[in-house]
Scaffold this motif. Structure first.
Motif, PDB file in Angstrom:
ATOM      1  N   PHE A 107      42.709  40.884  91.226  1.00 53.91           N
ATOM      2  CA  PHE A 107      41.192  40.473  91.871  1.00 53.91           C
ATOM      3  C   PHE A 107      41.256  39.992  93.269  1.00 53.91           C
ATOM      4  O   PHE A 107      42.208  38.877  93.394  1.00 53.91           O
ATOM      5  CB  PHE A 107      40.545  39.587  90.967  1.00 53.91           C
ATOM      6  CG  PHE A 107      39.153  39.510  91.254  1.00 53.91           C
ATOM      7  CD1 PHE A 107      38.084  40.290  90.738  1.00 53.91           C
ATOM      8  CD2 PHE A 107      38.693  38.300  91.911  1.00 53.91           C
ATOM      9  CE1 PHE A 107      36.688  39.930  91.085  1.00 53.91           C
ATOM     10  CE2 PHE A 107      37.498  38.155  92.203  1.00 53.91           C
ATOM     11  CZ  PHE A 107      36.430  38.952  91.771  1.00 53.91           C
ATOM     12  N   PRO A 108      40.762  40.340  94.364  1.00 57.53           N
ATOM     13  CA  PRO A 108      40.989  39.655  95.784  1.00 57.53           C
ATOM     14  C   PRO A 108      40.171  38.407  95.749  1.00 57.53           C
ATOM     15  O   PRO A 108      39.059  38.265  96.284  1.00 57.53           O
ATOM     16  CB  PRO A 108      40.470  40.770  96.535  1.00 57.53           C
ATOM     17  CG  PRO A 108      39.409  41.428  96.007  1.00 57.53           C
ATOM     18  CD  PRO A 108      40.035  41.339  94.251  1.00 57.53           C
ATOM     19  N   GLU A 109      40.810  37.414  95.380  1.00 55.10           N
ATOM     20  CA  GLU A 109      40.286  36.137  95.318  1.00 55.10           C
ATOM     21  C   GLU A 109      39.622  35.868  96.566  1.00 55.10           C
ATOM     22  O   GLU A 109      38.662  34.926  96.600  1.00 55.10           O
ATOM     23  CB  GLU A 109      41.319  34.911  94.773  1.00 55.10           C
ATOM     24  CG  GLU A 109      41.814  35.418  93.450  1.00 55.10           C
ATOM     25  CD  GLU A 109      40.973  34.815  92.411  1.00 55.10           C
ATOM     26  OE1 GLU A 109      40.010  34.157  92.370  1.00 55.10           O
ATOM     27  OE2 GLU A 109      41.347  35.238  91.025  1.00 55.10           O
ATOM     28  N   ARG A 110      40.286  35.966  97.541  1.00 47.39           N
ATOM     29  CA  ARG A 110      39.808  35.333  98.872  1.00 47.39           C
ATOM     30  C   ARG A 110      38.770  36.257  99.532  1.00 47.39           C
ATOM     31  O   ARG A 110      37.791  35.671 100.522  1.00 47.39           O
ATOM     32  CB  ARG A 110      40.939  35.531  99.770  1.00 47.39           C
ATOM     33  CG  ARG A 110      42.306  34.672  99.735  1.00 47.39           C
ATOM     34  CD  ARG A 110      43.405  34.983 100.815  1.00 47.39           C
ATOM     35  NE  ARG A 110      42.828  34.514 101.767  1.00 47.39           N
ATOM     36  CZ  ARG A 110      43.575  34.439 103.062  1.00 47.39           C
ATOM     37  NH1 ARG A 110      44.770  34.765 103.094  1.00 47.39           N
ATOM     38  NH2 ARG A 110      42.974  34.256 104.262  1.00 47.39           N
ATOM     39  N   LEU A 112      36.279  37.958  97.326  1.00 48.09           N
ATOM     40  CA  LEU A 112      35.143  38.232  96.240  1.00 48.09           C
ATOM     41  C   LEU A 112      34.898  37.187  95.547  1.00 48.09           C
ATOM     42  O   LEU A 112      35.749  36.222  95.234  1.00 48.09           O
ATOM     43  CB  LEU A 112      35.419  39.440  95.494  1.00 48.09           C
ATOM     44  CG  LEU A 112      35.598  40.904  96.067  1.00 48.09           C
ATOM     45  CD1 LEU A 112      35.849  41.974  94.987  1.00 48.09           C
ATOM     46  CD2 LEU A 112      34.551  41.293  96.958  1.00 48.09           C
ATOM     47  N   LEU A 113      33.435  36.812  95.112  1.00 49.22           N
ATOM     48  CA  LEU A 113      33.160  35.889  94.165  1.00 49.22           C
ATOM     49  C   LEU A 113      33.384  36.484  92.630  1.00 49.22           C
ATOM     50  O   LEU A 113      33.384  37.767  92.584  1.00 49.22           O
ATOM     51  CB  LEU A 113      31.780  35.531  94.142  1.00 49.22           C
ATOM     52  CG  LEU A 113      31.298  35.034  95.386  1.00 49.22           C
ATOM     53  CD1 LEU A 113      29.861  34.929  95.501  1.00 49.22           C
ATOM     54  CD2 LEU A 113      32.096  33.615  95.874  1.00 49.22           C
ATOM     55  N   HIS A 114      33.819  35.804  91.682  1.00 53.40           N
ATOM     56  CA  HIS A 114      33.786  36.243  90.355  1.00 53.40           C
ATOM     57  C   HIS A 114      32.768  36.417  89.694  1.00 53.40           C
ATOM     58  O   HIS A 114      31.505  35.739  90.261  1.00 53.40           O
ATOM     59  CB  HIS A 114      34.684  35.112  89.408  1.00 53.40           C
ATOM     60  CG  HIS A 114      36.309  35.209  89.701  1.00 53.40           C
ATOM     61  ND1 HIS A 114      36.948  36.163  89.219  1.00 53.40           N
ATOM     62  CD2 HIS A 114      36.939  34.242  90.369  1.00 53.40           C
ATOM     63  CE1 HIS A 114      38.235  35.944  89.807  1.00 53.40           C
ATOM     64  NE2 HIS A 114      38.187  34.860  90.378  1.00 53.40           N
ATOM     65  N   CYS A 115      32.257  37.327  89.065  1.00 53.02           N
ATOM     66  CA  CYS A 115      31.073  37.622  88.178  1.00 53.02           C
ATOM     67  C   CYS A 115      31.266  38.117  86.653  1.00 53.02           C
ATOM     68  O   CYS A 115      31.610  39.197  86.146  1.00 53.02           O
ATOM     69  CB  CYS A 115      30.355  39.132  88.912  1.00 53.02           C
ATOM     70  SG  CYS A 115      28.830  39.380  88.337  1.00 53.02           S
ATOM     71  N   PRO A 116      31.500  37.009  85.916  1.00 58.40           N
ATOM     72  CA  PRO A 116      31.833  37.090  84.608  1.00 58.40           C
ATOM     73  C   PRO A 116      30.549  37.395  83.932  1.00 58.40           C
ATOM     74  O   PRO A 116      30.895  37.962  82.538  1.00 58.40           O
ATOM     75  CB  PRO A 116      32.153  35.772  84.078  1.00 58.40           C
ATOM     76  CG  PRO A 116      31.691  34.652  85.044  1.00 58.40           C
ATOM     77  CD  PRO A 116      31.571  35.533  86.443  1.00 58.40           C
ATOM     78  N   SER A 117      29.373  37.495  84.011  1.00 57.78           N
ATOM     79  CA  SER A 117      28.217  37.799  83.353  1.00 57.78           C
ATOM     80  C   SER A 117      27.093  38.116  84.189  1.00 57.78           C
ATOM     81  O   SER A 117      27.055  37.635  85.498  1.00 57.78           O
ATOM     82  CB  SER A 117      27.839  36.785  82.358  1.00 57.78           C
ATOM     83  OG  SER A 117      27.294  35.463  82.947  1.00 57.78           O
ATOM     84  N   ASN A 118      26.045  38.629  83.644  1.00 58.33           N
ATOM     85  CA  ASN A 118      24.746  38.876  84.444  1.00 58.33           C
ATOM     86  C   ASN A 118      24.113  37.636  84.719  1.00 58.33           C
ATOM     87  O   ASN A 118      23.299  37.531  85.714  1.00 58.33           O
ATOM     88  CB  ASN A 118      23.868  39.610  83.504  1.00 58.33           C
ATOM     89  CG  ASN A 118      24.131  41.244  83.680  1.00 58.33           C
ATOM     90  OD1 ASN A 118      25.051  41.724  84.380  1.00 58.33           O
ATOM     91  ND2 ASN A 118      23.554  42.013  83.023  1.00 58.33           N
ATOM     92  N   SER A 119      24.383  36.603  83.994  1.00 57.48           N
ATOM     93  CA  SER A 119      23.636  35.384  84.392  1.00 57.48           C
ATOM     94  C   SER A 119      24.082  34.733  85.651  1.00 57.48           C
ATOM     95  O   SER A 119      23.478  33.912  86.372  1.00 57.48           O
ATOM     96  CB  SER A 119      23.898  34.180  83.273  1.00 57.48           C
ATOM     97  OG  SER A 119      25.434  34.036  83.251  1.00 57.48           O
ATOM     98  N   VAL A 120      25.440  35.052  86.136  1.00 62.52           N
ATOM     99  CA  VAL A 120      25.690  34.741  87.411  1.00 62.52           C
ATOM    100  C   VAL A 120      24.796  35.278  88.716  1.00 62.52           C
ATOM    101  O   VAL A 120      24.444  34.806  89.426  1.00 62.52           O
ATOM    102  CB  VAL A 120      27.279  35.067  87.633  1.00 62.52           C
ATOM    103  CG1 VAL A 120      27.687  34.850  89.026  1.00 62.52           C
ATOM    104  CG2 VAL A 120      28.097  34.303  86.451  1.00 62.52           C
ATOM    105  N   ILE A 121      24.650  36.694  88.419  1.00 64.22           N
ATOM    106  CA  ILE A 121      23.923  37.637  89.184  1.00 64.22           C
ATOM    107  C   ILE A 121      22.521  36.912  89.354  1.00 64.22           C
ATOM    108  O   ILE A 121      21.956  36.918  90.181  1.00 64.22           O
ATOM    109  CB  ILE A 121      23.952  39.006  88.947  1.00 64.22           C
ATOM    110  CG1 ILE A 121      25.290  39.360  88.470  1.00 64.22           C
ATOM    111  CG2 ILE A 121      23.019  40.161  89.859  1.00 64.22           C
ATOM    112  CD1 ILE A 121      25.162  40.898  87.716  1.00 64.22           C
ATOM    113  N   GLU A 122      21.988  36.794  87.854  1.00 70.47           N
ATOM    114  CA  GLU A 122      20.683  35.968  88.242  1.00 70.47           C
ATOM    115  C   GLU A 122      20.435  34.890  88.977  1.00 70.47           C
ATOM    116  O   GLU A 122      19.541  34.515  89.632  1.00 70.47           O
ATOM    117  CB  GLU A 122      20.221  35.755  86.491  1.00 70.47           C
ATOM    118  CG  GLU A 122      18.658  35.192  86.378  1.00 70.47           C
ATOM    119  CD  GLU A 122      18.288  35.047  85.091  1.00 70.47           C
ATOM    120  OE1 GLU A 122      17.076  34.674  84.961  1.00 70.47           O
ATOM    121  OE2 GLU A 122      19.130  35.410  83.983  1.00 70.47           O
TER     122      GLU A 122
END
Length: 275
Positions: A107-110, A112-122
């Motif tokens: 995962f390119p940490e520098r 992208l943001l992590h997106c563990p669940s749809n609640s993060v998108i919301e």
């Protein structure tokens, strides 16, 4: 707002034919076939790619799977940018279907943001809507809404329900007639040629002397090199939702009709293709 429902529908139902292929270095138990999908321009990659994920997981061992992410021609794709913006910015002058590579490792940490669940998108989506309403109405409209109204905006986007979304979003697009428009236009300008993520500043739809500001007026103020002089060949394309609106188009109209569901006008400035 001016009720140009056909435009709103065309924007909402815009789709990009896409071919997802698994990155060549991913470890699989058998060959992974590509997966084809029509991606909604107004949604987010991580919200609409469950089928893609399931398709590729069928050929992988659980221990070889970490967080999914996507790239186009080596550029990691930011899931928190709307899909249509990602395409306009990185791929508008390439042939369809759009070819996206799928990764489950490194995962390119520098980038992208992590997106563990749809609640993060919301949470990201709702914070954009709140920021847009702060610019348009000093947050009065969004603050007058109830929690269930906020939920209706999100569920409309998540479930691709145009009428459900617009029944509520309509309120965010209204303004007192005597004012002639919003306080400020929520916009972001993205440049492929810059390390800066985007340009954003306060800009009113109406000038102090009552003149209607256009897309051209905004560009003259914020990024004048995007506008070619009459005697020179066109250097840049100014793209919103895959089209190049006329520079004479009133900014207020664009904000009401061509904003993404997050209520921002996402404007891509890309080098014009050399014939």
């Amino acid at each position: 707002m001016a009720d140009d429902k056909d435009v709103l529908r065309d924007v909402w139902f815009g789709r990009i034919p896409t071919c997802f292929t698994l990155y060549q270095d991913e470890i699989t138990e058998r060959e992974a076939e590509p997966f084809y999908l029509l991606l909604p321009r107004v949604s987010y990659l991580t919200l609409v790619t469950d089928k893609v994920k399931k398709h590729f997981l069928k050929v992988m061992k659980a221990e070889d799977v970490e967080e999914i992410w996507f790239d186009f021609e080596g550029t990691p794709l930011k899931w928190h940018y709307p899909i249509g913006l990602l395409f306009d910015l990185h791929a508008s002058n390439t042939a369809l279907p759009w070819s996206i590579t799928v990764h489950f490792k490194n995962f390119p940490e520098r980038d992208l943001l992590h997106c563990p669940s749809n609640s993060v998108i919301e949470a990201h989506f709702m914070s954009s809507i709140k920021e847009a309403d702060a610019l348009k109405h000093k947050s009065q409209v969004i603050n007058d809404m109830q929690k269930k109204d906020h939920k209706q905006l999100w569920m409309g986007l998540q479930n691709d329900k145009f009428d459900q979304f617009w029944a509520m979003n309509r309120k965010l697009m209204e303004y007192p007639t005597e004012e002639g428009g919003f306080r400020y236009i929520p916009f972001r300008i993205y440049l492929t040629m810059s390390d800066r993520p985007f340009i954003q500043k306060l800009f009113r739809p109406i000038s102090p002397d009552g003149h209607t500001h256009t897309l051209g007026d905004l560009l003259k103020e914020v990024y004048p090199v995007a506008i070619s002089n009459d005697d020179e060949s066109k250097r840049y394309q100014v793209v919103i939702h895959g089209i190049e609106p006329l520079l004479e188009t009133p900014l207020q109209w664009l904000s009401e009709h061509l904003s993404h569901p997050d209520n921002f006008l996402h404007i891509s400035i890309i080098p014009a293709p050399s014939d």
